[in-house]
Design a protein around this motif. Structure first.
Motif: not given
Length: 56
Positions: A9-25
């Motif tokens: 549910g948490e995420y990191v943002v790279i620059g202003n337009d890339i978001k990488v979110k951790v999701v659990k399957s």
């Protein structure tokens, strides 16, 4: 290299337009959901490494 701990549910943002979110399957694995503009090329690590080897 920056190493971060993130929970599902948490995420990191790279620059202003890339978001990488951790999701659990459902199987308990962690997965990454990447939200980026269409013009940004995203390649899995093993494919990227294969491409490097084939260039050499």
């Amino acid at each position: 290299m920056l190493v971060l701990g993130r929970k599902p549910g948490e995420y990191v943002v790279i620059g202003n337009d890339i978001k990488v979110k951790v999701v659990k399957s459902d199987a308990g694995d962690l997965r990454l959901a990447i939200d980026a503009p269409r013009n940004v090329k995203i390649t899995r690590g093993e494919v990227w490494e294969e491409q490097l080897v084939s260039i050499k």
